[in-house]
Structures are given as C-alpha cells and as structure tokens.
Scaffold this active site. Sequence first.
Site, PDB file in Angstrom:
ATOM      1  N   SER A  68       0.849  -1.180   0.000  1.00  0.00           N
ATOM      2  CA  SER A  68       0.000   0.000   0.000  1.00  0.00           C
ATOM      3  C   SER A  68       0.885   1.230   0.000  1.00  0.00           C
ATOM      4  CB  SER A  68      -0.901   0.030   1.233  1.00  0.00           C
ATOM      5  OG  SER A  68      -1.609   1.259   1.272  1.00  0.00           O
ATOM      6  N   ALA A  69       0.538   2.175  -0.827  1.00  0.00           N
ATOM      7  CA  ALA A  69       1.276   3.435  -0.853  1.00  0.00           C
ATOM      8  C   ALA A  69       0.797   4.357   0.260  1.00  0.00           C
ATOM      9  CB  ALA A  69       1.097   4.115  -2.203  1.00  0.00           C
ATOM     10  N   HIS A  70      -0.188   3.910   1.016  1.00  0.00           N
ATOM     11  CA  HIS A  70      -0.775   4.723   2.075  1.00  0.00           C
ATOM     12  C   HIS A  70      -0.151   4.343   3.416  1.00  0.00           C
ATOM     13  CE1 HIS A  70      -3.710   5.883  -0.921  1.00  0.00           C
ATOM     14  NE2 HIS A  70      -3.875   4.606  -1.179  1.00  0.00           N
ATOM     15  N   VAL A  71       0.929   5.004   3.761  1.00  0.00           N
ATOM     16  CA  VAL A  71       1.582   4.757   5.041  1.00  0.00           C
ATOM     17  C   VAL A  71       1.717   6.068   5.792  1.00  0.00           C
ATOM     18  CG1 VAL A  71       2.843   2.746   4.203  1.00  0.00           C
ATOM     19  CG2 VAL A  71       3.906   4.979   4.082  1.00  0.00           C
TER      20      VAL A  71
END
Length: 88
Positions: A68-71
């Site tokens: 996931s690029a959502h960190v």
Amino acid sequence: ASPGMLQSGVSRQLFDRWATDPKNGVLIAGYAVEHTLAKEIMSQPKEVVTMEGRRQPLNALVDYVSFSAHVDFVQNRDFITSVNPRNI
C-alpha cells in the site's frame, strides 16, 4: 499495467493474452475487491473467463504481495530504518 482489479483496460487485455502461458506471472499488489478477476485468480482457479466470454486455462503463476502506498510517518520511518540506505 493498471487497473489492478483486472476488470478492464490494458491490464485485463494483457492478462487475457498471457494467462495461458506458464512462463508468465501476475502479481497482485495490494487489496483485491470481491467479485473481481484479481480476487478470483488469487485462489488459483484452473480456468478463467476472458472479457469476450471465452473460457481459457490459467497457467500463469499468480502471486500476491501486501502493498500500500498509504503509510504514515511511523511506517515510513520504520521501513527506512530497516533498509538502512546510505542516502535518502
């Protein structure tokens, strides 16, 4: 190629063309929604249905990575610390 759910577009066209060849592979990177081709192939069915409605064997390797690029900051910091790059 996107879109990643393999429902349409370039990714689906490539999948339909390459799925029968055991030299090819598909990497599902991230979340796959129920009732999409991406989710279906994660269970390694013997056959899939092409966009044209034709049944064909699924001989390509299918694998999944949780990505996931959502960190957040903490996750980024921990990743950078574990990789320990010389430069950022």
